[in-house]
Design a protein around this motif. Structure first.
Motif, PDB file in Angstrom:
ATOM      1  N   LYS A   3     -44.515  16.175   5.215  1.00  9.00           N
ATOM      2  CA  LYS A   3     -43.106  16.334   5.552  1.00  9.00           C
ATOM      3  C   LYS A   3     -42.357  16.767   4.300  1.00  9.00           C
ATOM      4  CE  LYS A   3     -41.537  13.085   8.062  1.00  9.00           C
ATOM      5  NZ  LYS A   3     -41.050  11.771   8.505  1.00  9.00           N
ATOM      6  N   ARG A 189     -37.983   8.988   4.732  1.00  7.06           N
ATOM      7  CA  ARG A 189     -39.268   8.774   5.390  1.00  7.06           C
ATOM      8  C   ARG A 189     -39.260   9.253   6.833  1.00  7.06           C
ATOM      9  NH1 ARG A 189     -39.858   3.373   2.582  1.00  7.06           N
ATOM     10  NH2 ARG A 189     -41.779   3.591   1.379  1.00  7.06           N
ATOM     11  N   ASN A 190     -38.394   8.631   7.610  1.00  5.18           N
ATOM     12  CA  ASN A 190     -38.509   8.878   9.044  1.00  5.18           C
ATOM     13  C   ASN A 190     -37.185   8.851   9.799  1.00  5.18           C
ATOM     14  OD1 ASN A 190     -37.901   6.161   9.248  1.00  5.18           O
ATOM     15  ND2 ASN A 190     -40.032   5.556   9.457  1.00  5.18           N
TER      16      ASN A 190
END
Length: 197
Positions: A3, A189-190
């Motif tokens: 990512k 991160r997410n």
């Protein structure tokens, strides 16, 4: 598949220091590919965030980011009040052509507050105790940048010094003590958003 993340932040201190504070995320296959900041010391507002985000997206045609994280300094104000204009206006302003996710994070005053969360790491650079601040609650330190300048004494505090400090800090320790840093890491991160306080 990794990512790639681009952070939109307010200044040179963030541009130089944030890559060191998130370098450990490479072990999770997350790469901070760039920190974009307003040119010429201009303020980070919704319009500027839009310009920086679009510039990064369209300049990186071959390797576009998977996510943008807008990191705003709240200067002691309520995080929701500071982030609300970004959350409400920015998605509509960037349009559907930009498919990357956009997340939002905040630093209570400035990212310098995060430095005080890792007392040992900070002491390793400034070579003295960090004074009367409560390292267990770094987000509550008012004007941490000024406090850090006083601790440095005759050494001028610059973005280069900030980067040198950031290199010696432990992100795990900072994350254990700073809700705003944890929220920033989660956005990188997410995208899970934390409670604001």
């Amino acid at each position: 598949m990794g990512k790639n993340v681009v952070v939109i932040a307010s200044g040179e201190t963030e541009r130089r220091s944030l890559p060191h504070l998130v370098a450990h995320l490479q072990a999770e296959d997350i790469a901070l590919v760039e920190v974009r900041i307003p040119p010429g010391g201009k303020a980070l507002n919704v319009e500027m965030a839009e310009k920086l985000l679009k510039a990064s997206w369209f300049e990186r045609i071959a390797a576009r980011p998977d996510k943008f994280v807008v990191l705003a300094d709240t200067d002691g104000r309520a995080p929701d009040d500071v982030l609300r204009p970004f959350r409400e206006q920015l998605p509509g302003r960037i349009g559907r052509e930009i498919s990357a996710r956009v997340q939002f994070a905040w630093a209570r005053w400035h990212l310098e507050a995060w430095y005080f969360a890792d007392v040992a790491g900070l002491r390793g650079y400034i070579e003295r105790a960090p004074g009367s601040v409560d390292a267990s609650k770094p987000d509550e330190i008012q004007n941490p940048k000024l406090h850090l300048k006083h601790l440095l004494g005759e050494r001028a505090y610059t973005a280069v010094i900030s980067e040198e400090i950031a290199k010696g800090l432990n992100p795990q320790t900072i994350g254990d003590r700073s809700p705003s840093f944890r929220g920033f890491l989660e956005a990188v991160r997410n995208g899970r958003l934390m409670a604001q306080d």
